[in-house]
Design an enzyme around this catalytic site. Sequence first.
Site, short mmCIF file in Angstrom:
data_model
loop_
_atom_site.label_atom_id
_atom_site.label_comp_id
_atom_site.label_asym_id
_atom_site.label_seq_id
_atom_site.Cartn_x
_atom_site.Cartn_y
_atom_site.Cartn_z
N ASP A 385 0.47 -9.78 3.81
CA ASP A 385 -0.03 -9.27 3.38
C ASP A 385 -1.71 -9.76 3.09
OD1 ASP A 385 -0.48 -6.92 2.03
OD2 ASP A 385 0.09 -7.62 -0.25
N ASP A 438 5.47 -2.71 -1.03
CA ASP A 438 4.88 -3.21 -2.04
C ASP A 438 6.29 -3.38 -3.79
OD1 ASP A 438 2.32 -4.18 -1.85
OD2 ASP A 438 1.37 -2.88 -2.41
#
Length: 538
Positions: A385, A438
Amino acid sequence: MGSCKTLYSCFYGFLFLLWISVVFAGDIVHNDDVAPKSPGCGNSFVLVKVPVWVDGKQVKECVGIGARFGPTLETTERNSNQAVIQMIDPSDGCAAPLNQVAGDIAMVYRGNCSFVTKAQFAEDAGASGIIIINNQRELFKMTCGSNETNVNVTIPVVMLPVHAGQILLEIMQNSTQVSVQMYSPQRPMVDIAEVFLWLMAVGTILGASYWSAWSTREAAEEQEKLLKNGSIEFITTAHSFNSTLDITVTTAILFVVIASCFLLMLYKWMSNWFIDILVAVFAIGGFEGLHTCLVTLLSRFRCLEPVADSSIKVPYIGGISYLSLAVSPLCLAFAVLWAVCRHSYLAWIGQDILGIALILTVLQIIRVPNLKVGTVLLSCALLYDIFWVFFSSWLFHKSVMITVAQGVGSGEDGIPMLLKLPRLHDPWGGYSIIGFGDIILPGLLVAFSLRYDWLSQNTLRNGYFIWAMIAYGLGLLVTYMVLTLTDGKGQPALLYIVPFTLGTMIGLAKKKGELRWMWTQGEPDRCCPHIRLQQEEQ
């Protein structure tokens, strides 16, 4: 039917590789430290609204970008100056205007001289502002030249993309008097979209965790029942119940590596046809997810138990319940309707419904077996990420993750692997989004914590789940706080979520003295029913 479940597991595993892990609301202020600064040339680059008025009626609104130099723009339409706009002669603005522009807003084309030179000529002629039309569809950051020091431009300078300039010119040619305004409204600190998006993410993980734990406990009870009866069919029956896909350390690392390859492929090949492929894949996954969720939910009602338990054999598919057969057309119609109407204003509702159903199903099928695998998966995902949101711009000059999430170059509003909500109180409009990654990635760990609690017979207060849920909620809340402080600039949400959730789980397990067991086994040591039965008889 077992091969069909295996196929579904592989399909959801493939969808898992397509995760996008980013939140953003669309930044309107660009604090660029690379573009040169000098006295009188140190403004932040801000997006600017340019409403167009014809005979007192607003007919169009363009969006441009402010220059590094010039005064600070007004933040409200009410306080901004409305003035007549006209193309000056010469049209490049590189010489004193031959026509009268005093009090008007001058419009010029980009090129042949610096931006500062154009602004100074317009200001010297008495113009109240200047709009520069770019020669490309994208906006360009207007800076001062290396030899332009102590710049003193006192009129607002705004650039419009070439297509907006062409529209504005057409309006000017077909109208007697055209006027414009230039202002840059500020985004509100908090929009209701972030609140609902937070609730959606937390609620999805909450529901998925209970579904996963309920399925695990039901399977464990069935296995114990078979063992107590001494059934020789235990092994085959238990295998038929196992439709889940447990992640290993190796597959956790491979997931991240292959997901990086998919992300890079999306970045390089982003186009209409590639988005159409993603839409088709998402629609299929959404159909399967919605179908699974509805069948599971409806089968809980006693009045529907007969149609849920009875089945019919369908060619090439095998046995399928009547309930599943009845629900399938509705789910298929919903997925197809979304795919066809995905450009409409309310399409986000269908996308969120399909997305949540897909996430619930993925968290039901794909599981983390122990804390070790969860730690490896989330740690690798955290690095993934951070790199693709922040550091990929060093290699590709753009943030790969944000570019893919926004669907830049595809003609779409973004890829479908996102939950999105319209920003209702934002003058810039747009959507607040959160990537599937997420929710799915930390959701795997949260669901694991509830399965462990139920198998350990921990109470909600003394278990891991409630603290894991609180940690996830706080991590996501911090993400939105950072998003607000950075004026909507895309953030790697896992940067804030992973330390909260993973740190809470490891710290709590260590405090309770169960870290070694959770790290390797992932479930409490349960006594065999045969042994418990013998002890009861004695």
